[in-house]
Scaffold this motif. Structure first.
Motif, PDB file in Angstrom:
ATOM      1  N   MET A 104       0.786  -1.159   0.037  1.00 16.26           N
ATOM      2  CA  MET A 104       0.135   0.030  -0.054  1.00 16.26           C
ATOM      3  C   MET A 104       0.602   1.361  -0.092  1.00 16.26           C
ATOM      4  SD  MET A 104      -2.895  -1.224  -0.255  1.00 16.26           S
ATOM      5  CE  MET A 104      -3.688   0.373  -0.225  1.00 16.26           C
ATOM      6  N   GLY A 105       2.014   1.136   0.636  1.00 16.56           N
ATOM      7  CA  GLY A 105       2.804   2.438   0.648  1.00 16.56           C
ATOM      8  C   GLY A 105       2.651   3.281   1.644  1.00 16.56           C
ATOM      9  N   SER A 106       2.930   4.470   1.697  1.00 18.26           N
ATOM     10  CA  SER A 106       2.714   5.494   2.803  1.00 18.26           C
ATOM     11  C   SER A 106       1.606   6.060   2.151  1.00 18.26           C
ATOM     12  CB  SER A 106       3.871   6.372   3.147  1.00 18.26           C
ATOM     13  OG  SER A 106       4.453   7.013   1.823  1.00 18.26           O
ATOM     14  N   GLY A 107       0.482   6.251   2.944  1.00 17.07           N
ATOM     15  CA  GLY A 107      -0.709   6.918   2.757  1.00 17.07           C
ATOM     16  C   GLY A 107      -1.900   6.801   3.510  1.00 17.07           C
ATOM     17  N   ILE A 108      -3.084   7.414   3.155  1.00 14.34           N
ATOM     18  CA  ILE A 108      -4.105   7.327   4.241  1.00 14.34           C
ATOM     19  C   ILE A 108      -4.627   5.771   4.634  1.00 14.34           C
ATOM     20  CG2 ILE A 108      -5.914   7.572   2.560  1.00 14.34           C
ATOM     21  CD1 ILE A 108      -7.266   9.419   4.857  1.00 14.34           C
ATOM     22  N   GLU A 109      -4.498   5.015   3.533  1.00 15.23           N
ATOM     23  CA  GLU A 109      -4.987   3.670   3.540  1.00 15.23           C
ATOM     24  C   GLU A 109      -4.193   3.043   4.388  1.00 15.23           C
ATOM     25  OE1 GLU A 109      -6.289   5.519  -0.078  1.00 15.23           O
ATOM     26  OE2 GLU A 109      -4.348   4.839   0.639  1.00 15.23           O
ATOM     27  N   SER A 110      -2.606   3.153   4.473  1.00 15.96           N
ATOM     28  CA  SER A 110      -1.858   2.175   5.254  1.00 15.96           C
ATOM     29  C   SER A 110      -1.995   2.856   6.918  1.00 15.96           C
ATOM     30  CB  SER A 110      -0.432   2.532   4.970  1.00 15.96           C
ATOM     31  OG  SER A 110      -0.294   1.783   3.794  1.00 15.96           O
ATOM     32  N   GLU A 111      -2.327   4.161   6.998  1.00 18.64           N
ATOM     33  CA  GLU A 111      -2.459   4.573   8.061  1.00 18.64           C
ATOM     34  C   GLU A 111      -3.719   4.223   8.919  1.00 18.64           C
ATOM     35  OE1 GLU A 111      -2.794   9.011   8.473  1.00 18.64           O
ATOM     36  OE2 GLU A 111      -0.940   9.106   7.050  1.00 18.64           O
ATOM     37  N   GLU A 112      -4.924   3.684   8.064  1.00 11.59           N
ATOM     38  CA  GLU A 112      -5.987   3.227   8.553  1.00 11.59           C
ATOM     39  C   GLU A 112      -5.596   1.576   9.220  1.00 11.59           C
ATOM     40  OE1 GLU A 112      -8.706   3.145   5.646  1.00 11.59           O
ATOM     41  OE2 GLU A 112      -9.114   5.352   5.870  1.00 11.59           O
ATOM     42  N   ILE A 113      -4.757   1.054   8.385  1.00 14.92           N
ATOM     43  CA  ILE A 113      -4.173  -0.297   8.642  1.00 14.92           C
ATOM     44  C   ILE A 113      -3.618  -0.252  10.074  1.00 14.92           C
ATOM     45  CG2 ILE A 113      -2.659  -2.191   7.984  1.00 14.92           C
ATOM     46  CD1 ILE A 113      -3.555  -1.426   5.023  1.00 14.92           C
ATOM     47  N   PHE A 114      -2.582   0.572   9.926  1.00 10.54           N
ATOM     48  CA  PHE A 114      -1.708   0.797  11.172  1.00 10.54           C
ATOM     49  C   PHE A 114      -2.608   0.809  12.486  1.00 10.54           C
ATOM     50  CE2 PHE A 114       1.703   2.596  13.788  1.00 10.54           C
ATOM     51  CZ  PHE A 114       2.421   1.239  14.026  1.00 10.54           C
ATOM     52  N   LYS A 115      -3.534   2.115  12.226  1.00 17.14           N
ATOM     53  CA  LYS A 115      -4.498   2.432  13.383  1.00 17.14           C
ATOM     54  C   LYS A 115      -5.047   1.048  14.072  1.00 17.14           C
ATOM     55  CE  LYS A 115      -5.427   7.307  12.590  1.00 17.14           C
ATOM     56  NZ  LYS A 115      -6.467   8.318  11.810  1.00 17.14           N
ATOM     57  N   THR A 116      -5.286   0.284  13.207  1.00 15.13           N
ATOM     58  CA  THR A 116      -6.224  -0.987  13.725  1.00 15.13           C
ATOM     59  C   THR A 116      -5.111  -2.026  14.101  1.00 15.13           C
ATOM     60  OG1 THR A 116      -7.803  -0.773  11.891  1.00 15.13           O
ATOM     61  CG2 THR A 116      -7.565  -3.241  12.815  1.00 15.13           C
ATOM     62  N   LEU A 117      -4.100  -2.368  13.423  1.00 16.74           N
ATOM     63  CA  LEU A 117      -3.038  -3.402  13.847  1.00 16.74           C
ATOM     64  C   LEU A 117      -2.143  -2.978  14.948  1.00 16.74           C
ATOM     65  CD1 LEU A 117      -2.452  -4.964  10.575  1.00 16.74           C
ATOM     66  CD2 LEU A 117      -4.122  -5.613  12.315  1.00 16.74           C
ATOM     67  N   GLY A 118      -1.773  -1.459  14.976  1.00 19.38           N
ATOM     68  CA  GLY A 118      -0.808  -1.219  15.916  1.00 19.38           C
ATOM     69  C   GLY A 118      -0.996  -1.416  17.453  1.00 19.38           C
ATOM     70  N   PRO A 119      -2.022  -1.266  17.876  1.00 22.02           N
ATOM     71  CA  PRO A 119      -2.445  -1.557  19.526  1.00 22.02           C
ATOM     72  C   PRO A 119      -2.180  -3.028  19.724  1.00 22.02           C
ATOM     73  CG  PRO A 119      -3.902  -0.125  18.599  1.00 22.02           C
ATOM     74  CD  PRO A 119      -3.165  -0.406  17.376  1.00 22.02           C
ATOM     75  N   VAL A 120      -2.839  -3.766  18.496  1.00 17.50           N
ATOM     76  CA  VAL A 120      -2.809  -5.218  18.800  1.00 17.50           C
ATOM     77  C   VAL A 120      -1.213  -5.944  18.601  1.00 17.50           C
ATOM     78  CG1 VAL A 120      -3.338  -7.371  17.731  1.00 17.50           C
ATOM     79  CG2 VAL A 120      -5.045  -5.512  17.479  1.00 17.50           C
ATOM     80  N   LEU A 121      -0.636  -5.261  17.868  1.00 15.77           N
ATOM     81  CA  LEU A 121       0.936  -5.647  17.735  1.00 15.77           C
ATOM     82  C   LEU A 121       1.697  -5.193  19.162  1.00 15.77           C
ATOM     83  CD1 LEU A 121       1.728  -4.442  14.288  1.00 15.77           C
ATOM     84  CD2 LEU A 121       1.763  -6.705  14.995  1.00 15.77           C
ATOM     85  N   LYS A 122       1.295  -3.883  19.545  1.00 17.91           N
ATOM     86  CA  LYS A 122       1.983  -3.643  20.868  1.00 17.91           C
ATOM     87  C   LYS A 122       1.693  -4.520  21.847  1.00 17.91           C
ATOM     88  CE  LYS A 122       2.406   1.263  19.833  1.00 17.91           C
ATOM     89  NZ  LYS A 122       2.082   2.630  20.171  1.00 17.91           N
ATOM     90  N   LYS A 123       0.669  -5.049  22.149  1.00 20.86           N
ATOM     91  CA  LYS A 123       0.205  -5.959  23.043  1.00 20.86           C
ATOM     92  C   LYS A 123       0.829  -7.102  23.045  1.00 20.86           C
ATOM     93  CE  LYS A 123      -4.058  -7.584  25.102  1.00 20.86           C
ATOM     94  NZ  LYS A 123      -5.763  -7.635  25.205  1.00 20.86           N
ATOM     95  N   ILE A 124       0.861  -7.862  21.994  1.00 19.55           N
ATOM     96  CA  ILE A 124       1.723  -9.099  21.928  1.00 19.55           C
ATOM     97  C   ILE A 124       3.213  -8.829  22.191  1.00 19.55           C
ATOM     98  CG2 ILE A 124       2.381 -10.958  20.548  1.00 19.55           C
ATOM     99  CD1 ILE A 124      -0.575 -10.924  20.891  1.00 19.55           C
TER     100      ILE A 124
END
Length: 399
Positions: A104-124
């Motif tokens: 996806m590269g850097s852009g709003i779509e990737s930001e949406e992906i990271f907003k969802t996955l970031g907290p889950v990744l940090k928790k693990i």
């Protein structure tokens, strides 16, 4: 009712290459849709196999449009597999998350992906009850995805702090022992350190200075770790920190330079009989370069070829970035360097080079020519080795 057309029927009728290529793309997308559906299967084995198949496709092809339409479905599947899966499935899902952001590269779509996955990744990553392999994969994923998508400086610092909390535990062990002993957590510490170092390369200079002051006098302790990968990660991070420090301050001075260079020189000439030959060779090679970087401000430039293009890796920041993406893309790295807009932007390669079929054909050698070349090279190598082994061979003739 008319029967549905069979897949590949265009090819059987002898249609042109454009039509044939479209049919191949349709077949690929049909399979990928099936794999996406299977990431929701009840069987963990089936889910993991589907994740691995998607990873293979994402690393070897550019599938931007296909993924764009299904990015939220993919994100939901990855999130579910990381949250509820076992170790291997979590690792596969984290790897797919990296490749999803690379596509996806850097852009709003990737930001949406990271907003969802970031907290889950940090928790693990921070979960002491999760498997080390899953935590390691999530640490790497966290660093790469943050590197790709983060324009928010607060999120960048938050992610770096999460990774720091992991690898600095290796410093704490050093205070309790004469050296740093590797434990089952060492692989996690290595991954967290490398992911943190990658993010440091995109930090503002004032933050870089703070991090250098915080870690430069502590990192050398990790050079005494009995784990090869930790020694190498610490050495390469030190080289990168020195490079950044000298960029921010031309008169940068490190107080313990003599002690550090002594340690690095020992690792660059290590002849410890208790270590495997392969490990010693790898360590000596890396630390010769690290020593040159720290002592002489020098970097051994490397050249990477991909298609008709060449890229020169001429600093530690570029090397760290290249090695990170090479690790996740594997054999697909060259293809992505040629075609992936995001990676080309990261390495300042400009827009993809468009070549027509005739030009590509002239650049390729035939299979028969390649066979002749390999055969001749093999014979010459065998002959040279035979002369080396034969004590009766005339040394002057060989040389």
């Amino acid at each position: 009712m008319p029967k549905p057309k069979k897949r590949g029927s265009n090819h059987q009728r002898g249609a042109g290459p454009e039509v044939d290529e479209e049919a191949t793309q349709e077949d690929l997308e049909y399979k990928l849709k099936g794999f996406i559906d299977l990431t929701l299967d009840k069987s963990a084995k089936t889910r993991q196999a589907a994740l691995e198949s998607l990873k293979s496709a994402f690393s070897s092809k550019i599938l931007y449009e296909f993924i764009m339409e299904r990015r939220m479905t993919l994100t939901d599947s990855i999130e579910r597999c990381i949250k509820k899966g076992k170790s291997d499935e979590q690792c596969a899902a984290a790897g797919l998350a990296c490749l999803l952001c690379v596509q996806m590269g850097s852009g709003i779509e990737s930001e949406e992906i990271f907003k969802t996955l970031g907290p889950v990744l940090k928790k693990i990553v921070c979960d002491g009850t999760a498997s080390i392999q899953a935590r390691q994969a999530c640490a790497t994923c966290l660093g790469i995805c943050c590197f790709i998508v983060t324009d928010d400086i607060t999120e960048l610092y938050s992610t770096m702090e999460c990774l720091e909390n992991i690898f600095t535990k290796a410093y704490q062990r050093d205070r309790d022992t004469n050296g740093v002993s590797s434990t089952h957590n060492t692989v996690l510490h290595v991954s967290a350190l490398l992911a943190w170092t990658l993010l440091l390369t995109i930090c503002p200079m004032n933050e870089v200075k703070k991090k250098i002051e915080m870690h430069l006098h502590k990192l050398p302790s990790l050079l005494s770790c009995d784990d090869l990968n930790m020694r190498i990660a610490a050495g390469e991070t030190l080289a990168l920190l020195f490079e950044l420090a000298r960029e921010t301050d031309a008169d940068f001075f490190y107080e313990d330079m003599d002690l550090l260079t002594e340690k690095l020189r020992a690792l660059a000439t290590d002849g410890n009989k208790h270590r495997a030959k392969v490990d010693k060779r790898k360590q000596r090679s890396v630390f010769r370069d690290v020593l040159r970087a720290v002592e002489e401000r020098d970097f051994p430039t490397e050249m990477v070829k991909f298609g008709p293009e060449r890229m020169y890796i001429d600093c530690w920041v570029k090397k760290q970035t290249y090695e990170t993406f090479k690790e996740i893309l594997g054999s697909g790295m060259q293809y992505h360097l040629q075609s992936n807009d995001f990676l080309r932007n990261v390495f300042e390669l400009g827009p993809p080079v468009m070549l027509d079929a005739a030009t590509l054909k002239t650049m390729k050698i035939s299979r028969f020519e390649r066979h002749l070349y390999n055969s001749a090279a093999f014979k010459a190598r065998t002959k040279a080795r035979s002369k080396c082994r034969d004590k009766r061979a005339d040394v002057g003739e060989f040389f």
